[in-house]
Design a protein around this motif. Sequence first.
Motif, short mmCIF file in Angstrom:
data_model
loop_
_atom_site.label_atom_id
_atom_site.label_comp_id
_atom_site.label_asym_id
_atom_site.label_seq_id
_atom_site.Cartn_x
_atom_site.Cartn_y
_atom_site.Cartn_z
N SER A 165 88.29 26.23 43.09
CA SER A 165 89.76 26.89 43.10
C SER A 165 89.39 28.07 44.22
O SER A 165 90.42 28.24 44.39
CB SER A 165 90.30 27.39 42.01
N GLN A 166 87.91 28.05 44.10
CA GLN A 166 88.04 29.31 45.72
C GLN A 166 86.83 29.04 46.84
O GLN A 166 86.23 28.17 46.28
CB GLN A 166 87.40 30.15 44.81
N SER A 167 87.11 29.43 48.12
CA SER A 167 86.56 28.93 49.25
C SER A 167 86.70 29.77 50.22
O SER A 167 87.38 31.00 50.34
CB SER A 167 86.66 27.33 49.95
N GLU A 192 95.46 33.02 50.75
CA GLU A 192 94.67 33.17 51.79
C GLU A 192 94.77 34.17 51.60
O GLU A 192 95.29 34.84 52.64
CB GLU A 192 94.26 32.02 52.60
N TYR A 213 89.55 33.51 53.13
CA TYR A 213 89.06 33.45 51.41
C TYR A 213 90.67 32.60 50.47
O TYR A 213 91.83 33.46 50.78
CB TYR A 213 88.80 35.34 50.95
N LYS A 214 90.00 32.04 50.24
CA LYS A 214 91.62 30.74 49.93
C LYS A 214 91.02 31.10 48.05
O LYS A 214 89.96 29.95 47.83
CB LYS A 214 91.27 29.51 50.46
N TYR A 215 91.88 31.01 47.90
CA TYR A 215 92.19 30.82 46.11
C TYR A 215 93.37 29.79 45.61
O TYR A 215 94.49 30.13 46.01
CB TYR A 215 92.55 32.55 45.32
N THR A 251 98.47 29.42 46.02
CA THR A 251 97.54 29.90 46.74
C THR A 251 97.54 30.70 47.42
O THR A 251 98.92 31.23 47.93
CB THR A 251 97.69 28.38 47.46
#
Length: 181
Positions: A17-19, A79, A69-71, A77
């Motif tokens: 779920s994180q990128s 970012e 950083y995206k969650y 969501t």
Amino acid sequence: TLTFWDLRIKDIMITKSQSLKFWLGFGSTSGGKTTVKIKQDADGNDLNPVEEVETEYESLSGSVVGFSYKYDFDGFTNEFALIQGTGVMESLGLSQSVLGETKGTNLEDASRLRIVNSSLFKFSNNLEAMFALVHEERDSGADEDSKSEWTSVGFRPTYFFSEKYSAALEVGQSTVSDESE
């Protein structure tokens, strides 16, 4: 001549779920001169003799670097992004033209820092809301009155009547501080 180098690394998965995303850019322009022949005045009258205007351009360079950083988690969501640009890359774009920058503009000393956070809440298939916060600090590179700041916050709930039709309400506030004014 404009030269741009652009490196981007996308979709680095930290967890399911994180990128993360990273990008780096470098740009430069070679200096030179251009001559433009002006055949008519502002009112459209022919000039005799034709005027020649010469403009001199500086050799300039700059860079832009950033990450996001995206969650994602169960209908939520978020970012966060941080971006810094200097010189000819001060606008934070990776493919802009700076040919219009003439000698003496101090663009080499320009810089910009932007921080962005945006969140999306999905309450149901019919209702979602978005929240955003942006802060930017800019220095135009001028010798005096060169600094400005911008902060903006906004909220947008959206109701979906169907896949094609929705209604949204957007409210927000921006604050700008500019030394040049």
